[in-house]
Scaffold this motif. Structure first.
Motif, PDB file in Angstrom:
ATOM      1  N   LYS A 222       0.836  -1.210   0.000  1.00 41.61           N
ATOM      2  CA  LYS A 222       0.000   0.000   0.000  1.00 41.61           C
ATOM      3  C   LYS A 222       0.867   1.255   0.000  1.00 41.61           C
ATOM      4  N   LEU A 223       1.868   1.276   0.879  1.00 38.70           N
ATOM      5  CA  LEU A 223       2.768   2.429   0.958  1.00 38.70           C
ATOM      6  C   LEU A 223       3.590   2.575  -0.321  1.00 38.70           C
ATOM      7  N   TYR A 224       3.931   1.444  -0.921  1.00 39.92           N
ATOM      8  CA  TYR A 224       4.662   1.440  -2.191  1.00 39.92           C
ATOM      9  C   TYR A 224       3.796   2.049  -3.299  1.00 39.92           C
ATOM     10  N   SER A 225       2.523   1.649  -3.352  1.00 36.42           N
ATOM     11  CA  SER A 225       1.623   2.134  -4.407  1.00 36.42           C
ATOM     12  C   SER A 225       1.367   3.632  -4.292  1.00 36.42           C
ATOM     13  N   LEU A 226       1.514   4.164  -3.076  1.00 41.81           N
ATOM     14  CA  LEU A 226       1.289   5.593  -2.836  1.00 41.81           C
ATOM     15  C   LEU A 226       2.562   6.422  -3.002  1.00 41.81           C
ATOM     16  N   GLY A 227       3.647   5.758  -3.368  1.00 45.90           N
ATOM     17  CA  GLY A 227       4.903   6.470  -3.583  1.00 45.90           C
ATOM     18  C   GLY A 227       5.638   6.830  -2.308  1.00 45.90           C
ATOM     19  N   LEU A 228       5.319   6.143  -1.205  1.00 48.57           N
ATOM     20  CA  LEU A 228       5.930   6.451   0.090  1.00 48.57           C
ATOM     21  C   LEU A 228       7.099   5.529   0.424  1.00 48.57           C
ATOM     22  N   LYS A 240      13.999 -10.524  -2.224  1.00 48.16           N
ATOM     23  CA  LYS A 240      12.626 -11.005  -2.080  1.00 48.16           C
ATOM     24  C   LYS A 240      11.717  -9.800  -2.283  1.00 48.16           C
ATOM     25  N   PRO A 241      10.709  -9.905  -3.131  1.00 46.68           N
ATOM     26  CA  PRO A 241       9.828  -8.754  -3.388  1.00 46.68           C
ATOM     27  C   PRO A 241       9.263  -8.169  -2.104  1.00 46.68           C
ATOM     28  N   PHE A 242       9.412  -6.855  -1.955  1.00 51.03           N
ATOM     29  CA  PHE A 242       8.913  -6.089  -0.814  1.00 51.03           C
ATOM     30  C   PHE A 242       9.552  -6.509   0.522  1.00 51.03           C
ATOM     31  N   GLY A 243      10.696  -7.165   0.431  1.00 54.73           N
ATOM     32  CA  GLY A 243      11.388  -7.581   1.651  1.00 54.73           C
ATOM     33  C   GLY A 243      12.246  -6.468   2.240  1.00 54.73           C
TER      34      GLY A 243
END
Length: 259
Positions: A222-228, A240-243
């Motif tokens: 969620k934070l990634y999608s918001l550019g944070l 590892k993705p999002f690790g």
């Protein structure tokens, strides 16, 4: 009890005085109440007013000039629109803090609408994860990359120590002491970096936030999608993705805004 009641009454009075000095606020309050007639939404607005009253009751000085400013009025209006849509008391307090902080600080009013939308959308867990990821800065990444490079050459140095030892046992001139020194120094460097990173790596675990792995992953995405947050582990050998996430400059500005 009486003293507490008096302070609350003083706070309410100060709130009314402060708001009366802001153009259009009285009209705005009426419009908000008219638009959202439901009791629940009126209660949210009332709760927010109480929180503001607490602030004014406990504040020794109120900068009337600042709350009469156009920027403050715009911010106040934007916050009120979100307050009536907010059921979380924690978010109401956060909105209160943003508004009251603006009295004594220079906020980024240019992007306030965007930051207020984020405040409405993010949970307290989201904000906590974001705040703690400030620790994973360039210095942390440099240490991480350095540790990986050390770990890659460690087997080579260990093999070199063994070879030098065999030559030494045969009585020939060798570089055994220097080989041992390099090997030991590299191991010590890895251990030191691990200790440094261990103190902050806890903030990259779901357990620290009291949530499960799926919830933790969802919040990071969620934070990634918001550019944070950004996925800074991409390209690393143990990716590892999002690790391994890091905070963005945009997120730093947002955290400055909500303080």
């Amino acid at each position: 009890m009486k003293n507490s009641t008096n302070k609350k009454e003083i706070g309410i009075s100060l709130t009314k005085i402060a708001f009366s000095n802001i153009p259009y606020v009285g009209q705005l309050l009426s419009e908000v109440i008219f638009e959202y007639r439901g009791r629940i939404k009126q209660n949210r607005l009332n709760k927010f007013t109480e929180l503001l009253s607490e602030y004014f009751a406990n504040s020794s000085e109120v900068n009337i000039e600042k709350i009469q400013s156009e920027d403050f009025s715009d911010l106040f209006e934007a916050i009120l629109k979100r307050v009536v849509e907010t059921k979380s008391e924690q978010k109401l307090r956060r909105f209160r803090d943003i508004l009251t902080n603006s009295i004594n600080a220079n906020l980024d009013h240019e992007n306030s609408e965007r930051y207020l939308d984020l405040t409405s959308n993010l949970t307290e867990i989201d904000v906590s994860i974001l705040k703690n990821h400030q620790l994973f800065d360039n210095t942390f990444d440099e240490r991480y990359d350095k540790k990986n490079s050390y770990e890659k050459i460690l087997p080579v140095l260990e093999k070199n120590v063994q070879s030098e030892y065999e030559v030494k046992e045969k009585g020939f001139a060798n570089d055994w002491e220097n080989a041992v020194k390099k090997y030991t120094a590299t191991k010590d460097a890895i251990r030191a970096i691990n200790e440094q990173n261990k103190r902050v790596n806890i903030y990259r675990t779901a357990d620290f936030y009291g949530i499960n792995e799926a919830e933790f992953l969802y919040s990071k995405q969620k934070l990634y999608s918001l550019g944070l947050l950004i996925d800074s582990g991409f390209g690393k050998f143990d990716y590892k993705p999002f690790g391994i996430m890091s905070i963005t400059e945009f997120a730093k500005k947002f955290l400055e805004f909500i303080k």
